[in-house]
Structure formats: structure tokens, C-alpha cells
Design an enzyme around this catalytic site. Sequence first.
Site, PDB file in Angstrom:
ATOM      1  N   LYS A   1       0.823  -1.217   0.000  1.00  0.00           N
ATOM      2  CA  LYS A   1       0.000   0.000   0.000  1.00  0.00           C
ATOM      3  C   LYS A   1       0.854   1.262   0.000  1.00  0.00           C
ATOM      4  O   LYS A   1       0.476   2.289  -0.571  1.00  0.00           O
ATOM      5  CB  LYS A   1      -0.961   0.011   1.187  1.00  0.00           C
ATOM      6  CG  LYS A   1      -0.277   0.064   2.552  1.00  0.00           C
ATOM      7  CD  LYS A   1      -1.309   0.112   3.676  1.00  0.00           C
ATOM      8  CE  LYS A   1      -0.628   0.211   5.043  1.00  0.00           C
ATOM      9  NZ  LYS A   1      -1.602   0.327   6.145  1.00  0.00           N
TER      10      LYS A   1
ATOM     11  N   ARG B   1      -7.084  -0.662  17.122  1.00  0.00           N
ATOM     12  CA  ARG B   1      -7.516  -0.494  15.740  1.00  0.00           C
ATOM     13  C   ARG B   1      -8.412  -1.705  15.466  1.00  0.00           C
ATOM     14  O   ARG B   1      -9.354  -1.943  16.201  1.00  0.00           O
ATOM     15  CB  ARG B   1      -6.325  -0.386  14.790  1.00  0.00           C
ATOM     16  CG  ARG B   1      -6.701   0.363  13.491  1.00  0.00           C
ATOM     17  CD  ARG B   1      -5.539   0.557  12.558  1.00  0.00           C
ATOM     18  NE  ARG B   1      -5.148  -0.678  11.894  1.00  0.00           N
ATOM     19  CZ  ARG B   1      -4.229  -0.738  10.934  1.00  0.00           C
ATOM     20  NH1 ARG B   1      -3.591   0.357  10.557  1.00  0.00           N
ATOM     21  NH2 ARG B   1      -3.927  -1.888  10.372  1.00  0.00           N
TER      22      ARG B   1
END
Length: 597
Positions: free
Chosen positions: A36, A131
Amino acid sequence: MPTPRIDINLNKIAHNAKALSSLFQSKGISIIAVTKGICAHPQIANVLVKSGVKILADSRIANIKKMRDAKVKATFLLIRTPMISQAESVVLETDMSLNSELSVIKKLSEFAILHGKIHKIIIMVELGDLREGIVPSQLENTIKKVLTLKGIELKGIGTNLACFSGVKPTTEKMDMLSTIAVSIEKKFHIKLSIISGGNSANYNWFSTTKDVGRINNLRLGESIFLGYEPLTGKPIPKLYQDAFMLVAEVIELKNKSSVPNGEIGLDSFGNKPKFKDQGMIRRAILAMGVQDVMVTGLTPKLDIEILGAGGDHIIINAKKEDLKVGSDVSFTLKYGALVTAMNSSYIFKNIIAPIRAKEYCAIVEEKDRIHKKKIAVMTVKEDHSPLISLQDSDFNLIFEKSIQKNYRYLVRKEVYKKIGRISKLLDNQGKKLIIRSAWRSFDHQQKLWDQKVGFMKKKHPEKTIEEIDEIVSSFIAPKRQSTHSTGGAVDALIYDLQKKCVLDFGTNDGLHIDLNEKCYPRHPDVSEEAKKNRKLLMKLFENEDFVCDHKEYWHFDYGNIGWAAEKDKEYANYSVLEESFVKPSTLNYPDKIFFYL
């Protein structure tokens, strides 16, 4: 070359990927490369696969599709918890995904059944970073339901730390994940093939732990691409930190005040800037801004200061750097800067691909041809500096025995000083500089030519004398053309005191050098060890303002026509010194013992 641009060195990325894979595999941990940060650039993805990475991971389906369309051969993992609205695309475009929501996994199951596929999943466990992840107390209940779903294969569990809250992946956290994995396997009588302990931030844990437990996988992005450990920002040993370099162009350079004149309000991004009074400074504007890159994640290679940035401009204090309008300014990047730069359509992606030997040699031959033309017309303003024997020094040197009787290893005074500093640097590394040759008379040069021709005749009896002369002429100059006759040229190698041998430079067996194209200093087909040793040798001399010969990694020039031509000087300082002009002198240290190889 267009600017702004990001220079991407595929060789360095490959080196980092191989080095990290080997490092983590030493304790049984495989790596997944996370793409990414480089926006799944297909050429970079292919380099990762060729470097031995089998699984590529990305947070966006579009990026995974990009790599698939580019025929990148890998297993693809979606690392952002799938959107339920994209469940069908996840099943069709990816092989595996990280998951933390049962409702999403059920939807993946529906589409896997519809399309006749098996979709693999890794269930994420919440270990404190807050998260994604299922809290441990609810994990068994979720897994119990997942194991009943058709079209879904549970490959393992994982966790993510340090990304959101900065919670460190400590031994305690990794032991906890290992314990959970063992408990799940025992409870459900299954074998989890992947226990993914986190990301690049796990480096310090890995380096200090003796027992990795059940952790057998990590997902790496930042450490591969930037060579840093994220928690401290420290470089990881033996990795490149400059595989990516951001380059911007100076569009204005003026002497201006360091402090604005007027009442200060909010800037265009709603912040109230502060300024340090440094008086009048050289302010430069670069054609790049926060619309292109996270400016706070840039570190300049030059001694300059980033003063601030707007949408389209970066303002710097150029200090004493030799910049002008049109100059390029380079930066290394932190992860946030890399992500934004790679995703910016305004920044040109300049791929620096590995060069093939044939291409490299052709480039060297052309450079050498141009170099010889420049040498032929180079003027010399002799500075009359004396020749000094390197044997008449207290430097820690080793000398290669010479074909010339009573050879004294003479160099110009300034070269003498430089060799002394180089020798001292090597002393601190447990190494010695080997002086192979220095000033040579015409007679000495001719002897070397004749010796090498004789050697080549024996080695290649099938070759004509013309062919042998052509080979030898690539590495040994005719007697009146050698820069050694100026006293500004030195041939050198390095001796390792601990290993008790001459370093491996790729074409040498000890002091004997096999003359061929692999002697060209940056030839791509020599070993990594040879490349490292050549880099060390060349850096030592180049930092002292020598230039390395185009075809000989061991030959360095300073002050003569070879040096002047390569440095684009108006004239050289050292002319040819014939033997009749070289005065014999007595040694200051007549009892000194010389070390020869």
C-alpha cells in the site's frame, strides 16, 4: 528528467527484501510484503516477488487488481478489514483477507459459495492498539461460528500493533498471541498455519527475543522500502534507507528576511505559523508542496532547512549550499511522505531498474571514449609539488612487490597526505591499505605492459598478438600515456587484518587481478561482497577528491589530466615527471620494516 519526481531504486528494494526475509527466516518467521505504501506499483511488486516474497498485501482492492492485471504472480492478501459492500470483489480479486467482523465473514462465505471459491481468512485479535481486532474474550465464540461457514478457510490469527496508538509489540504481547493460538488449536482441534505477529514495528522484539513462540509471520512495508525500524526511526543495519529519493526543483532563490513583515494571521491551512529570527537568509522555493507530499516526512540530503510549505511550494533556507534556479534538491522520506508521494499524480515515478552487464559495459566504453578525448586537449599548469615516498611515512600501509627494482612508491605531496588520512580510517576498521603502485617511469610502465602481454599469451594461446594487445590496452596504458607518470595516480586494494587476506573485489585472487570487463568499478555481475568492498575502497578515495578509473576499480587519480577531465577542471596540476627529473633521496626512516604482499 522531470520534477518533482521520486527516484525508485529497484536493486536496493530487492536487497532490503532479501535481507529481511533471510533475517526473519532465521527464527522461522516468513514475511508478507505490504504494497500500500508504494500504491502497488507493478514493477516494484514484481521485484518483491523475484526477491522471494510469496504473499503481497494491500489495503485496497483496486491496488490488488492493478497488480493482477499487470500479471504479478503472487498470493494476494487484503489487509484492511473488508467493507461488506465489497464482499464479492474481495472473493473475486483476492486470495485471502484479514477479518474482525462476523457479519462480513458471513457475506464473504455467501459470495465464495456463489462463485465456487474458497476464500482464506486470518482473524485479527485486539491486543491493545485499538484499531481492528476481536477482543480475546469473544474470539472463541467467533471462531466457532466461522468454522461452520462454507467457502471460508481459517488460515490463522494475527494482530496489529503500533499503527494507531503506538502500542509496542513487546514480548508480553507476542506471548499473549502465541498463547491464544495454542488455546484455539486445542479447543477446536485445528492447526493454524499463520500466526501473524504484526508489522515492521516488530523488529526490536524479534532482535531481542530468544523464543518467538508460535509467531511465524510478519507483514512488512516500511522496513522493506525505507530500511527503518518504525518505533524509533533508527536505520536497520545492512539495509538501504535511500531506495526512494524525492527530488524537487528550485524555482526561486533570493536573499530575504527570515521573519515576515506584517501582522500574522492564519495561513492557508488554518495554522498560525511561527518564525525564528535568523536575519537575512538565502530563501529558496521548491516546486512541490503539501498537495504532493507530507512535507513533515522529508529529510533533505543537503545542509538546508525546511522553513515551511504551502499547497504547491516548499520554502527552504539554502544556507551555504551551491543552489541556483533550476537546481534539484533531494530528500529521503519517512513512511507518511512515501505513501503520499507515491499516491500523488503530480510526482513522476522514475524507476531505476537493474542494469544488465552488456548495457553497463557499453556505457563505460562510451564514457571512456569521451574521457580520452577530453584528456587529449587538457592543459596542465604544473604546480611543482614534490614527490614523496609512501615508504618514508608512518602510515600503516602494505606494499605490493614491484616488478621495478628499488621501487619507492612515490606520490605528490598532496596525494601523500590523502593516503595518510585514508590509511588512518582503515586502521579504525581493522584493515590496511595496500599500495600496489604509484609513480612509474616510462621504463616501469613498459615492463608492466610486456609482463601482462606475456601472461595473456600463455592464458590465451588461441588469440593473435593484436587481440592480446587490445585486451591489455583496456587496462594498462602505453608507457607515455599512463597517469602514473604524474605522481598523482595510485593503485590500491584493502587487506583485512582479522581474516588475514586481501578483500574480495570480484576479479582478484589475492593481489592477482584477472583483467576483464568485470574490473569495471560498478559491474552488475560481481558478488554482493565484491560490490560492498569496491564501494568501501572507492568511497575512501572519492571522499579525498580522487576519481576512480572507468575500467579499473583499483586505480585512482588526483591532480593529473585524468582527474581534471573527470572533474571538468580548466587545467590539471600535475604533468608527466620523467625519470631524469626524479631526484633520488635517502629515507628519513632507514631502519623501517616494510610490509609486502
